[in-house]
Each structure stands twice: as structure tokens, then as C-alpha cells.
Design an enzyme around this catalytic site. Structure first.
Site, PDB file in Angstrom:
ATOM      1  CD  GLU A  41      -3.622   1.016  -2.655  1.00 25.53           C
ATOM      2  OE1 GLU A  41      -3.375  -0.096  -2.112  1.00 25.53           O
ATOM      3  OE2 GLU A  41      -3.851   2.050  -2.019  1.00 25.53           O
ATOM      4  CB  CYS A  72       0.381   4.328   1.294  1.00 26.17           C
ATOM      5  SG  CYS A  72       1.369   3.366   0.404  1.00 26.17           S
ATOM      6  CG  HIS A 102       0.351  -1.403   0.330  1.00 26.29           C
ATOM      7  ND1 HIS A 102       0.415  -0.067   0.783  1.00 26.29           N
ATOM      8  CD2 HIS A 102       0.971  -2.121   1.363  1.00 26.29           C
ATOM      9  CE1 HIS A 102       0.906   0.013   1.696  1.00 26.29           C
ATOM     10  NE2 HIS A 102       1.192  -1.132   2.392  1.00 26.29           N
ATOM     11  CB  CYS A 154      -0.339   2.666  -3.555  1.00 32.46           C
ATOM     12  SG  CYS A 154       0.038   1.231  -2.663  1.00 32.46           S
TER      13      CYS A 154
END
Lengths: 142, 142
Positions: A48, A76, A46, A79
């Protein structure tokens, strides 16, 4: 800058989320990335996570205590937890994510006694543009 | 095998947690790792994350639907969420982690309506040995 990363991610066929990590002390951008889940065949890639990892490497420390994260979508749970580990100072995010978010939805990562560090959280920033990118992306695919 | 990975991690000065990812369909070990947070200066390099990433790369898919994970410690919220993303089939863990765990403690990642996939969870496996490794490690450092 985060929106531009999200747009670039969409062009690569990735879920359009973009993130920018800023070193608040030096007022400098440490890392910027869009999702790379497909390109890397890495479900943890992801945006992040990528900027956290790049930032820790750049500063040669796992503690990003004076850094702030800008991201186009509510993080999410994975993260959100990683942001707590690195002790991110402030989290600025765009669109809310009632289905997949882990900050103000679902497991609400920072709302537990066992959470060692909760960043300051500012949501809903440029929410309409951030959310439109995602809606468009998924509309084209369904 | 997970305990051996945890012991090897301790010898490298890493928090002693070890994980093994098994392909249940082929009955084969896909990946094994201990924490590498210090070695990589990567706060996300928990044992579980490393084997998930290696497994996804090995199988060329982000969906590890027929895979099981063995880990010496209850996964943290970050790892628990990542295990849900890859749709891990079964999670077997050793020691409970009331302070940092995210499966049966804290945010209880799998206990929310927004969690798309919850693995079967089996905790407390060889718990005493798994926990002793951690206790010893932190006793020496404090």
C-alpha cells in the site's frame, strides 16, 4: 491484479500482499505493487505504501482524493493512516487481518475523532483466495 | 539535533518536525532528517519514516531493536505503527499532538493487544521549543 501482485511477492520471498491504486476520475491504474520489505530492507515498504508513494509522484500531489485502493489484505495501522493522509476515496480489501489489521481491528484508524479523512471501506472481497495465499506462505515457512 | 532538523525543514517550507535515530549499542547517530513531504511529493515522507528507512538500510535489517528515536513532535499513527514494526527501543518526543498524534492521542497505537511491540515512551522533552516552531510555522501560513 492485486492478487497477481501478491503471488509475485510470494515468489520473491515477500509476505504475499498486493495493492493496486486506481485513478477513479480517469479510470486508469496508477500503480501496482507487492510487498518489497525484504528486497529493499525497508520495513515500511508495504504494498500500500509503495502504490501511495508512486501515485502521489505520478499525479504530483499528496492528495489522492479521486483514487481508490485495492489490496489483498486488511491494511495495517501504518498503511491505514497513510491512506487517510492521502484522502483515498475508497478502500477495497480482501482478507481480514485480526492480528495485524488497523481498519477493523486493533487501533481501528478511521474510528477516531482525530481522523481527518476516512475512506469508504469495502472488506472481504475475494477473501478466500487472498487469505489462502497468506496461509500457504506462512505454512511453508513455519 | 532533532530541533535543528525541524528548523531546517521549516526553512524549506516543510512542516517543522525533525527526527534523529540513535544506535544505542554503538552510541552513534544512525540518521537525522526533517519532513520531506513537499520536496519529495511523498505524503509518507515524515521525518520519522525517513530515519527509520535510513536506519534499516544502514544496519541492513528491518529490526532496530537497540535503537532509540528522538523526534520533536508526538508521532502520528502511521509513524507510531512503523516504529513498532522496527521494534524501536525508546521513543523520546517533544510536543504533544492532540489533533494528529497517535501515541497518546487518537488511535493510541501502542495501547492495543494486537500491538506486537511497544517502545518505552518519554514525551514532553523540550516541549516548549518544539511546539513553538510548529506554532510559528502555521501562524505565518494562515
Amino acid at each position: 491484479m492485486a492478487l497477481a501482485e501478491a503471488r509475485a511477492a510470494a515468489e520473491r520471498g515477500e509476505v504475499p500482499v498486493g495493492a493496486v491504486l486506481v485513478d477513479g476520475a480517469r479510470r486508469a491504474v496508477l500503480a501496482a505493487a507487492g510487498n518489497e520489505v525484504e528486497a529493499r530492507t525497508d520495513p515500511t515498504a508495504h504494498a500500500e505504501m509503495l502504490v501511495i508513494r508512486a501515485g502521489a509522484e505520478a499525479l504530483a500531489t499528496p492528495r489522492l482524493t479521486e483514487c481508490d485502493l485495492y489490496v489483498t489484505l486488511e491494511p495495517c495501522p501504518m498503511c491505514a493512516a497513510a491512506l487517510s493522509f492521502v484522502r483515498i476515496r475508497r478502500l477495497y480489501y480482501g482478507a481480514s487481518d485480526p492480528k495485524g489489521g488497523g481498519v477493523e481491528h486493533g487501533p481501528r484508524i478511521y474510528d477516531h475523532e482525530t481522523c481527518h479523512h476516512a475512506p469508504e471501506v469495502y472488506g472481504g472481497i475475494d477473501e478466500e483466495r487472498a487469505g489462502a495465499l497468506l496461509k500457504e506462505f506462512f505454512k511453508e515457512r513455519r
